[in-house]
Design a protein around this motif. Sequence first.
Motif, PDB file in Angstrom:
ATOM      1  N   MET A   1       0.846  -1.218   0.000  1.00 31.26           N
ATOM      2  CA  MET A   1       0.000   0.000   0.000  1.00 31.26           C
ATOM      3  C   MET A   1       0.863   1.243   0.000  1.00 31.26           C
ATOM      4  SD  MET A   1      -3.355   0.299   2.404  1.00 31.26           S
ATOM      5  CE  MET A   1      -3.156   2.002   2.880  1.00 31.26           C
TER       6      MET A   1
ATOM      7  N   ARG B   1     -10.958   0.650  10.730  1.00 31.45           N
ATOM      8  CA  ARG B   1     -10.109  -0.536  10.675  1.00 31.45           C
ATOM      9  C   ARG B   1     -10.816  -1.700  11.354  1.00 31.45           C
ATOM     10  NH1 ARG B   1      -5.770  -0.405   7.406  1.00 31.45           N
ATOM     11  NH2 ARG B   1      -5.668   1.766   6.868  1.00 31.45           N
TER      12      ARG B   1
ATOM     13  N   ALA C   1      -1.075 -12.636  14.652  1.00 34.53           N
ATOM     14  CA  ALA C   1      -1.243 -11.211  14.972  1.00 34.53           C
ATOM     15  C   ALA C   1      -0.487 -10.361  13.947  1.00 34.53           C
ATOM     16  CB  ALA C   1      -0.745 -10.927  16.388  1.00 34.53           C
ATOM     17  N   ARG C   2       0.723 -10.777  13.659  1.00 32.72           N
ATOM     18  CA  ARG C   2       1.550 -10.031  12.710  1.00 32.72           C
ATOM     19  C   ARG C   2       0.937 -10.055  11.305  1.00 32.72           C
ATOM     20  NH1 ARG C   2       6.930  -7.942  11.504  1.00 32.72           N
ATOM     21  NH2 ARG C   2       6.389  -7.049   9.488  1.00 32.72           N
TER      22      ARG C   2
ATOM     23  N   ARG D   1      -1.988  -7.768  11.190  1.00 34.44           N
ATOM     24  CA  ARG D   1      -1.487  -6.399  11.186  1.00 34.44           C
ATOM     25  C   ARG D   1      -1.055  -6.004   9.773  1.00 34.44           C
ATOM     26  NH1 ARG D   1       4.360  -4.053  12.692  1.00 34.44           N
ATOM     27  NH2 ARG D   1       4.483  -4.362  10.469  1.00 34.44           N
ATOM     28  N   ASP D   2      -0.299  -6.895   9.135  1.00 36.28           N
ATOM     29  CA  ASP D   2       0.198  -6.580   7.797  1.00 36.28           C
ATOM     30  C   ASP D   2      -0.928  -6.527   6.768  1.00 36.28           C
ATOM     31  OD1 ASP D   2       2.716  -6.320   8.763  1.00 36.28           O
ATOM     32  OD2 ASP D   2       3.388  -8.330   8.203  1.00 36.28           O
ATOM     33  N   ALA D   3      -2.078  -7.110   7.141  1.00 34.22           N
ATOM     34  CA  ALA D   3      -3.248  -7.005   6.260  1.00 34.22           C
ATOM     35  C   ALA D   3      -4.053  -5.744   6.581  1.00 34.22           C
ATOM     36  CB  ALA D   3      -4.123  -8.247   6.410  1.00 34.22           C
ATOM     37  N   GLY D   4      -3.502  -4.895   7.452  1.00 34.60           N
ATOM     38  CA  GLY D   4      -4.137  -3.610   7.711  1.00 34.60           C
ATOM     39  C   GLY D   4      -5.102  -3.589   8.888  1.00 34.60           C
ATOM     40  N   MET D   5      -5.089  -4.655   9.694  1.00 30.97           N
ATOM     41  CA  MET D   5      -6.026  -4.695  10.833  1.00 30.97           C
ATOM     42  C   MET D   5      -5.349  -4.214  12.114  1.00 30.97           C
ATOM     43  SD  MET D   5      -7.809  -8.332  10.093  1.00 30.97           S
ATOM     44  CE  MET D   5      -7.903  -8.920   8.399  1.00 30.97           C
ATOM     45  N   GLU D   6      -6.180  -3.815  13.071  1.00 28.47           N
ATOM     46  CA  GLU D   6      -5.671  -3.461  14.390  1.00 28.47           C
ATOM     47  C   GLU D   6      -5.854  -4.678  15.295  1.00 28.47           C
ATOM     48  OE1 GLU D   6      -7.638   0.189  15.475  1.00 28.47           O
ATOM     49  OE2 GLU D   6      -6.493   1.320  13.978  1.00 28.47           O
ATOM     50  N   VAL D   7      -4.751  -5.203  15.783  1.00 27.32           N
ATOM     51  CA  VAL D   7      -4.774  -6.441  16.542  1.00 27.32           C
ATOM     52  C   VAL D   7      -4.472  -6.145  18.009  1.00 27.32           C
ATOM     53  CG1 VAL D   7      -3.795  -8.748  16.764  1.00 27.32           C
ATOM     54  CG2 VAL D   7      -3.949  -7.669  14.509  1.00 27.32           C
TER      55      VAL D   7
END
Lengths: 148, 315
Positions: free
Chosen positions: A1, A19, A40-41, A44-50
């Motif tokens: 992105m 998000r 989790a990682r 996160r890398d898919a744009g989510m807040e974990v």
Amino acid sequence: MLPLVATQALEVIPAMTNRIRVLIAKPGLDGHDRGAKVIARALRDAGMEVIYTGLRQTPEMIAEAALQEDADLVGLSILSGAHMTLVPRVLQQMRQQGLAEIPLVVGGIIPPDDAVALKALGVAEVFGPGTPTTEVIAFVQRAAGARP
Amino acid sequence: MELAELIIAGDRRAIARGISLVESQAPAARELVAALYPHAGRAHIVGITGAPGVGKSTLVNALALDYRRRGARVGIVAVDPSSPFSGGAILGDRIRMRDLAGDPGVFVRSMASRGNLGGLARATVDAVTVLDAAGFETILVETVGAGQAEVEIAQAAHTVAVVQVPGMGDDIQAIKAGLLEIADVLVVNKGDQDGADQAVAVLEAMLSLAPPRVGPSGDAWTPPVLKAIATQGAGIAPLAQAIAEHAAYLERSGQGQQNDQARAARELHQAVREALWERFLAQAGSELAAAVQRVRDRQIDPYTAAEQLLRDAEP
């Protein structure tokens, strides 16, 4: 992105709102959190807040955290074999907190029969060892996106 | 019942949904803030900031326990950074706050910074308003791991505690221009490690060189330097005491009122700026895109282009 998200303060706001928020928790006593961290990682890398709660969470703590964090989805990582005890208690606590509509997914070493039983209890999906993270991401996006 | 009423009544699900709403920055978020604003303004807002790994979350955990023993309800907003690439975030502050689980007098919310660079998220102030209106008497705001310029917390909190650890050596020199200036209270955490007393001495020496901070009434405030071991709860009661003393000082000296005035001005100015920007985008979004191309090709400079766009966008 966009590699510039953080430096374009005003322009990127639309991109940075709404998000998907995922709570990742490890209930019970096993201390193997590598799987939880990998997931989790990946999310996160898919744009989510974990929101990562760490080890040894009780079902009460998990449901409380899901409520306070307004999670769109809750993921449990269980490698201790205690899933048939722990998962129903998490489901029960979530229902008690009024969170019955929030999808719960389970990852870890879960025998196929148990996976069927857990889904019958209300678990949205069960992910075994070797599941590609892309599959988990796609499921979470679908399940969390469907939330009202 | 409406969301705002449920929040004011202290409904925890409503508080959680309300914070998500203000984070979304949707039009309904403004309505919610409007409904809550008259009910907020009672809480004492305490900022906890410092470099990554100094123990901010652990300190917040210990401090919240201390407030709970005195009966105050505690709201916590903990901010962690969003990835500048994916926009995603790992919010891990709850890991250190497990002692607070199961206590209905505590509400912990993790927030991603979502591209904001000042140490907070854009919606942090509004999230604090939600917790304030819900009746939490003390609100602890933990910033992202801060270096030198993440000083937004000074505008968002009444009292700012800056957390350091021993052994940062010359790094202390590097940090002092930014973060240390906004400290109302300084904490040397991990106080059982080598060099803790030296770190305290360095900070005290640095403070002795700073000009006194005098409030409108002529009262001065000298930031105390406290040693703590957050994992053991050591030094936490004196920290809570120092925060209470600072709150009393704000009241007594008139400094609090002056700060509130400045805060109100900043919040309003920012709201005006954002509203103007949105209106401009709605009116001249396509012209803006075209102008970006012209600036890129150096057919026009950004200042002249801006003047032209604004002139054309005027009603």
